[in-house]
Design a protein around this motif. Structure first.
Motif, short mmCIF file in Angstrom:
data_model
loop_
_atom_site.label_atom_id
_atom_site.label_comp_id
_atom_site.label_asym_id
_atom_site.label_seq_id
_atom_site.Cartn_x
_atom_site.Cartn_y
_atom_site.Cartn_z
N PRO A 107 -2.01 7.71 6.12
CA PRO A 107 -1.73 7.24 4.99
C PRO A 107 -0.37 7.87 4.65
O PRO A 107 -0.01 8.58 5.21
CB PRO A 107 -2.60 7.64 3.95
N VAL A 108 0.66 6.86 3.82
CA VAL A 108 1.89 7.16 3.55
C VAL A 108 2.10 7.30 2.13
O VAL A 108 1.67 6.52 1.50
CB VAL A 108 2.92 5.91 4.25
N PRO A 217 10.89 1.78 7.77
CA PRO A 217 10.66 2.75 8.98
C PRO A 217 9.53 3.69 8.61
O PRO A 217 8.51 4.10 9.24
CB PRO A 217 11.90 3.55 9.17
N GLN A 218 9.21 3.87 7.05
CA GLN A 218 8.17 4.96 6.71
C GLN A 218 6.71 4.05 6.84
O GLN A 218 5.64 4.85 7.08
CB GLN A 218 8.30 5.55 5.34
N ALA A 219 6.69 2.83 6.85
CA ALA A 219 5.53 2.00 6.83
C ALA A 219 5.48 1.42 8.00
O ALA A 219 4.72 0.47 8.26
CB ALA A 219 5.61 1.03 5.71
N VAL A 220 5.74 2.00 9.40
CA VAL A 220 5.69 1.38 10.57
C VAL A 220 4.14 1.65 10.84
O VAL A 220 3.21 2.70 10.61
CB VAL A 220 6.61 1.98 11.56
N LEU A 221 3.34 0.48 11.73
CA LEU A 221 2.38 0.55 12.26
C LEU A 221 2.14 0.53 13.77
O LEU A 221 3.05 -0.35 14.47
CB LEU A 221 1.35 -0.69 11.60
N PRO A 222 1.38 1.39 14.49
CA PRO A 222 1.36 1.19 15.90
C PRO A 222 1.01 -0.30 16.43
O PRO A 222 -0.09 -0.82 15.83
CB PRO A 222 0.36 2.49 16.08
N PRO A 223 1.30 -0.53 17.58
CA PRO A 223 0.79 -1.82 18.03
C PRO A 223 -0.70 -1.69 18.17
O PRO A 223 -1.22 -1.00 18.60
CB PRO A 223 1.59 -1.82 19.38
N GLY A 224 -1.41 -2.88 17.95
CA GLY A 224 -2.60 -3.13 17.99
C GLY A 224 -3.40 -2.67 16.76
O GLY A 224 -4.84 -3.06 16.78
N ARG A 352 0.20 -0.03 -3.66
CA ARG A 352 -0.82 -0.77 -2.73
C ARG A 352 -1.09 0.28 -1.60
O ARG A 352 -0.32 1.13 -1.41
CB ARG A 352 -0.09 -2.15 -2.23
N PRO A 353 -2.10 -0.15 -0.82
CA PRO A 353 -2.35 0.87 0.32
C PRO A 353 -1.28 0.91 1.28
O PRO A 353 -0.64 -0.09 1.73
CB PRO A 353 -3.46 -0.07 1.06
N LEU A 354 -0.81 1.99 1.72
CA LEU A 354 0.21 2.38 2.40
C LEU A 354 -0.01 2.89 3.78
O LEU A 354 -0.83 4.03 3.76
CB LEU A 354 1.52 3.16 1.71
N PRO A 355 0.27 2.65 4.95
CA PRO A 355 1.10 1.22 5.30
C PRO A 355 0.19 0.15 5.28
O PRO A 355 0.78 -0.84 5.23
CB PRO A 355 1.71 1.67 6.64
N THR A 356 -1.10 0.29 5.01
CA THR A 356 -2.06 -0.70 5.10
C THR A 356 -3.38 0.05 4.79
O THR A 356 -3.52 1.30 4.84
CB THR A 356 -2.29 -1.27 6.67
N TYR A 357 -4.32 -0.85 4.81
CA TYR A 357 -5.49 -0.40 4.29
C TYR A 357 -6.18 0.31 5.37
O TYR A 357 -6.26 -0.26 6.59
CB TYR A 357 -6.79 -1.43 3.77
N ILE A 358 -6.65 1.80 5.40
CA ILE A 358 -7.29 2.60 6.30
C ILE A 358 -8.67 2.74 5.99
O ILE A 358 -9.05 3.35 4.90
CB ILE A 358 -6.62 3.78 6.35
#
Length: 406
Positions: A107-108, A217-224, A352-358
């Motif tokens: 989470p960010v 850049p702080q909200a980057v997500l790894p590939p996949g 909102r969920p950062l960088p996405t919902y975990i």
């Protein structure tokens, strides 16, 4: 007159002979002149579609390969070994194996101005819903179809996409990175070898749709990393971008909603015409932007500030308010966080969920999540409240009870 023309022709012929001594021939000189001449300022047409630098040719030429049944079975086994067996997840055809080499997403912490990634969805229909005060509203159903992160480009490697007289503002250059997101896994045999190579690093099967979104850049997500409907929350506001329905050449009544002329009383052959288009005030011209007949539809449009009234977690469907989302049924749309100033997130508690919902271990969600002001379908339609109020007897009722005058 003829003498002047003859002299002009002789001079041109002598010029060609002089130029023939150089490296270029007379034919090359004439060809250069023909190419460089400009007849109007719009002689160069910009192509409607061009693959960006992060995209390659996708479609390949299909031809009969005359494969035997054993060869076809071997190809399907190889694909299943690489990406898993074909399966249906959330109503979407995909492959069943987990993505390889996926790093854990942490989470960010939220800060003002942070930008998350967007998602790719399909417009699947329109449905009414009711608010708790009884108001009936129309909603558009957007299904987030098998979204995965394909690649990330840091801010120093982001090249803006230049469109017709529109470029990315300079203040945005070097500030945001670019995240490539793909939707809907497909059979690798349908695409070219170079296109399939875009997904080799992430370990994903080829996707039917790719899109690039600018993120912090702080909200980057790894590939996949997968993206689903829980990337948003019920009650949030989003912006939806789509490609409007192609209507072709249309008149002013359908294109702009003009009323048209009268049916009778002297009107002849101008029932659906626009009428006078003059500027008025002694100006013999037509002002730019005048509503005229022309090509209708086929353009990218964005609707801002659409509220999410309901989220279906089983099929990854968002119910956004309004029935005018651009695009026809089963067309692709892009869902972004709302950029309207009065819809911005002001505090960390509303982030909102950062960088996405975990998802957490053992965490479950109901099938349908509603906004606070939306009436759930499984709830009671009418609420009754019984209040004990004392009986008040007026003077007339007391007199009538004692046998007085009516």
């Amino acid at each position: 007159m003829m003498a002047a023309l003859r002299a002009r022709a002789i001079s041109l012929f002598q010029g060609i002979l002089c130029n023939s001594k150089s490296n270029s021939s007379a034919l090359d000189v004439r060809f250069q002149v023909c190419v460089t001449q400009v007849r109007s300022h719009k002689i160069i047409q910009i192509p409607r579609f061009r693959h960006p630098y992060w995209h390659v040719r996708k479609d390949r030429s299909h031809y009969s390969e005359n494969l035997t049944a054993e060869n076809k079975e071997f190809i399907q086994e190889t694909i299943a070994k690489e990406f898993g067996p074909p399966t249906v997840v959330s109503g979407v055809q995909t492959y069943g194996s987990p993505v390889k080499n996926v790093t854990k997403v942490e989470p960010v912490e939220w800060f003002p101005g942070i930008r998350r990634t967007s998602t790719i969805a399909r417009k699947i229909g329109i449905q009414p819903m009711w608010l708790k005060d009884g108001t009936r509203v129309m909603c558009t159903l957007l299904q987030i179809v098998d979204n995965h992160v394909v690649k990330y480009n840091p801010p120093e490697n982001v090249i803006p996409l230049r469109r017709r007289e529109k470029v990315v503002p300079k203040k945005a250059l070097g500030r945001y990175g670019a995240l490539v997101v793909g939707a809907e896994s497909a059979d690798p045999q349908e695409f070219t070898k170079n296109y399939c190579g875009l997904f080799r690093e992430s370990g994903l099967p080829p996707k039917r749709r790719l899109a690039r979104f600018l993120i912090s850049p702080q909200a980057v997500l790894p590939p996949g990393t997968p993206l689903n409907a829980m990337h948003y929350r019920a009650g949030d506001y989003v912006d939806v971008t789509g490609f409007t329905i192609m209507r072709g050449f249309q008149g002013v009544m359908k294109r702009w909603g003009f009323k048209g002329m009268r049916a009778t009383h002297g009107v002849t052959k101008t029932h659906r015409r626009p009428g006078n288009i003059g500027a008025g005030g002694g100006k013999a011209r037509v002002w730019p932007g005048k509503k005229m007949p022309g090509h209708m539809g086929g353009k990218t449009r964005t609707l801002r500030g659409l509220k999410i009234l309901r989220i279906n977690t089983e099929y990854n469907v968002l119910y956004v308010i309004g029935q005018n989302v651009p695009g026809q049924i089963n067309s692709y749309t892009y869902i972004h966080d709302c950029l309207l100033q009065h819809r911005w997130v002001r505090e960390a508690k509303d982030a909102r969920p950062l960088p996405t919902y975990i998802p957490k271990e053992g965490e479950t969600h109901p099938e349908d999540i509603y906004a606070a002001d939306v009436h759930p379908f499984d709830g009671s339609s009418i609420m009754y409240e019984v209040v004990d109020t004392p009986t008040v007897r007026t003077g007339a009722k007391i007199a009538k009870a004692k046998g007085g005058k009516k």
